[in-house]
Design an enzyme around this catalytic site. Structure first.
Site, PDB file in Angstrom:
ATOM      1  CG  HIS A  69      -2.830 -19.115  -5.572  1.00 26.04           C
ATOM      2  ND1 HIS A  69      -3.362 -20.167  -6.252  1.00 26.04           N
ATOM      3  CD2 HIS A  69      -1.553 -19.474  -5.263  1.00 26.04           C
ATOM      4  CE1 HIS A  69      -2.456 -21.130  -6.362  1.00 26.04           C
ATOM      5  NE2 HIS A  69      -1.358 -20.734  -5.764  1.00 26.04           N
ATOM      6  CG  ASP A 102      -1.386 -24.747  -1.163  1.00 23.90           C
ATOM      7  OD1 ASP A 102      -0.240 -24.457  -1.566  1.00 23.90           O
ATOM      8  OD2 ASP A 102      -2.362 -24.839  -1.939  1.00 23.90           O
TER       9      ASP A 102
END
Length: 492
Positions: A179, A250
Site C-alpha cells: 500500500h 490489486d
C-alpha cells in the site's frame, strides 16, 4: 464490433469515496466490470445492501468487496466481523469449519446484493514481520494454507459468489506493505515453487473464478512487479498452471504502483502482461477512472496494447459477470454440528495458540482495559474491534477503557499509578512489530505481574515473552469473544 470504450469499461473495477454512489459512477455502472465497495462507503452494517439496492435499481452491475472475515471486513466495518479470519481457521485446521465460515460469508454477501468477493487471502505468511498479511493468511505451512484455500473457495462459490485467490505470486514473504512501497521478495525460484505457489494451484483446482495479482517484485522470477509481469501472469499462471478465469490486479492506486510507474501506465502494463480486470481504489474515484480509461484508449490507438488483448480481457470479465448474475439463490447452510462454525474454530484455535485452560479465570473481578492502538494497514483500515462488550456479557464489565497511541509515554506511567489493585488487561495488535507497544507491555508486566496481554495480531510468543498472555489470532467478534471467555474462565 464492440465499441472500444465499452471494452475498456468492462475491464475496470471502480470505487468511490462518498457514502452514496455519485452521478458519474451511476452513469458508468452498467458497462463496468464492477463497483468495489470500501469501508468509507459503509457507515453501518446495512449499507452494503442499501448501496446494492440503489445501484441495482438502475443496472445489473456486479458489486465487489474484500470480505475476508476477521480483520479485513467491509460489510461489518463499523461493528466488527462476525466471522474469524484465516489465521484462526488454519490453526483450528478443520476444513469443515473453514467451509462453514466461508458459506456464511457467501450467504451474507448474496443477501446484501454483492456477487464478487475479493477473498480469500491465500498467501503463505512465511515472514512473521510481514506488515500487511499476518493473520489474514491461513498460516506459514503451505500444506495447511492449500488445504484451507480449497475448502474456503469451494464453499464460497457454492453460494453463487465469485471468489478471488490473492495475492499471486505470493505476498507472504514481504517486510514492506505494498500500500505504501514496492516490496521485494528475496527467495529463489525453488523456494517459491515449494512454499508460495501450492495454494494458488489448490485455488485453481478448486475452481476459483478470479486470481488477484500482488504488487511485489520477485527477482528470481522477473524484474518487474508481478502485476505487470508477462512471465508470471501469462507464462506461469495461464500457460504452466492452465488457469482460465479472471486475473484481477490489486488496487492500482496503491503506493507500489502509484509512486512507481503510476496508475495509468500500470493499468496498460498490467493488461499487456495478461491481467483482465483492473481494480481502482476509492480515493479520487472519478479522476482515477478517467485517467486509467484514457490511458488504455490511447495505448490501443497507438498500438502498444493490441485490441485483441483488450477483447480477451473484457471477454473473461464478462464470463465471470454472467455467471454471478445467473447464480441460483443460495440455500441455507447444511447443519454442520456447530451453531457458529467461526466461534467453534476460534475456541479450538485458542487451545492451540495458548496455554490457558478453559475454566481458569485470569480476572478476579472487573478490570481496567488498556488498548494499544497503532495505525492499522490500509487493507484493514479502521475496522471496529472491542473487548469491553464481550467482557460485559460474561460478567466482567470493565471499570473503564483507556486508549494509548504511543504519542505520550507518560500516559502509561500515570495510568499505572492510578489503578493499583485493579485487574488490568492490555489489548494490542501485532505488539512485536510496534516497539512502543512492546515497551508498554514490558513496563506493565514488570509493575503488574497479574496483568494480562490479549494479543489480537499474529501470535509471537517467541518475541513477547513477558507476563500472562492470551493469543486469539485476530480482531473479529469471535476472536474478542474467545479472549473474554479465557479471561473470565468461561465455560466454567
Amino acid at each position: 464490433m464492440t465499441d472500444l470504450g465499452a471494452l475498456v469499461d468492462r475491464t475496470l473495477l471502480v470505487g468511490f469515496e462518498e457514502p452514496d454512489p455519485p452521478e458519474w459512477l451511476r452513469r458508468a455502472a452498467p458497462g463496468l466490470g464492477g463497483v468495489v465497495l470500501y469501508g468509507q462507503n459503509l457507515l453501518v452494517d446495512t449499507d452494503g445492501a442499501r448501496l446494492a439496492t440503489l445501484l441495482h435499481a438502475e443496472s445489473d452491475v456486479v458489486l465487489a468487496v474484500d470480505e475476508e472475515g476477521g480483520d479485513v471486513t467491509r460489510l461489518h466495518y463499523r461493528e466488527g466481523s462476525p466471522t474469524p479470519g484465516n489465521y484462526v481457521l488454519g490453526a483450528a485446521d478443520d476444513p469443515k469449519l473453514t467451509a462453514g465460515v466461508a458459506t456464511r460469508i457467501g450467504v451474507g454477501l448474496r443477501e446484501a446484493g454483492i456477487g464478487w468477493n475479493l477473498a480469500p487471502d491465500v498467501d503463505v505468511n512465511s515472514a512473521p514481520e510481514n506488515p500487511v498479511i499476518g493473520v489474514r493468511a491461513f498460516g506459514a505451512d503451505p500444506d495447511v494454507v492449500s488445504r484451507h484455500t480449497a475448502a474456503w473457495i469451494r464453499a464460497l462459490e457454492d453460494t453463487g459468489v465469485a471468489a478471488c485467490a490473492k495475492h499471486f505470486p505470493g505476498h507472504g514473504d514481504t517486510r514492506a506493505d505494498s500500500h505504501h512501497a514496492l516490496p521485494v521478495v528475496e527467495c529463489d525460484e525453488a523456494e517459491w515453487r515449494r512454499v508460495h505457489l501450492p495454494p494458488f494451484v489448490a485455488a485453481i483446482e478448486a475452481g476459483v473464478r478470479s486470481v488477484m495479482t500482488a504488487h511485489v517484485v520477485v527477482p528470481a522470477l522477473d524484474e518487474v512487479p508481478a502485476t505487470m509481469s508477462r512471465r508470471l501472469l501469462t507464462d506461469v499462471l495461464r500457460g504452466e498452471l492452465g488457469y482460465r478465469g479472471v486475473v484481477v490486479t490489486d488496487a492500482l492506486d496503491m503506493g507500489a504502483i502509484r509512486d512507481g510507474v503510476g496508475e495509468a501506465a500500470g493499468a496498460v502494463a498490467a493488461l499487456r502482461a495478461g491481467a483482465d480486470a483492473l481494480c481502482l481504489g476509492a480515493i479520487g474515484g472519478e479522476g482515477l477512472y478517467r485517467r486509467v480509461r484514457s490511458a488504455i484508449l490511447a495505448a490501443v490507438d497507438d498500438g502498444s496494447l493490441p485490441r485483441a488483448r483488450l477483447e480477451e480481457a473484457a471477454g473473461r470479465v464478462q464470463e465471470l459477470l454472467t455467471a454471478v448474475r445467473s447464480a441460483a439463490p443460495p440455500t441455507a447452510p447444511e447443519p454442520d454440528g456447530w451453531d457458529d462454525p467461526g466461534l467453534a474454530a476460534t475456541r479450538r484455535a485458542a487451545l492451540v495458540l495458548g496455554d490457558r485452560a478453559a475454566g481458569t479465570a485470569l480476572l478476579p473481578g472487573a478490570p481496567l482495559v488498556v488498548e494499544l492502538r497503532a495505525t492499522p494497514n490500509l487493507a484493514v483500515g479502521e475496522a471496529y474491534w472491542d473487548l469491553a462488550a464481550p467482557l460485559a456479557e460474561l460478567g466482567r464489565a470493565p471499570l473503564g477503557v483507556h486508549r494509548l497511541t504511543g504519542d505520550d509515554p507518560r500516559q502509561l506511567t500515570d495510568l499505572l499509578e492510578a489503578v493499583e489493585g485493579v485487574p488490568l488487561v492490555v489489548v494490542g495488535r501485532d505488539v512485536p512489530r510496534h516497539p512502543w507497544q512492546h515497551a508498554a507491555w514490558r513496563a506493565v508486566s514488570e509493575r503488574r505481574p497479574d496483568a494480562v496481554l490479549v494479543e489480537i495480531g499474529l501470535p509471537r510468543p517467541d518475541v513477547v515473552t513477558e507476563g500472562q498472555r492470551v493469543f486469539v489470532g485476530g480482531a473479529g467478534r469471535p476472536n474478542l469473544r474467545v479472549a473474554a471467555e479465557l479471561l473470565a474462565g468461561y465455560p466454567r
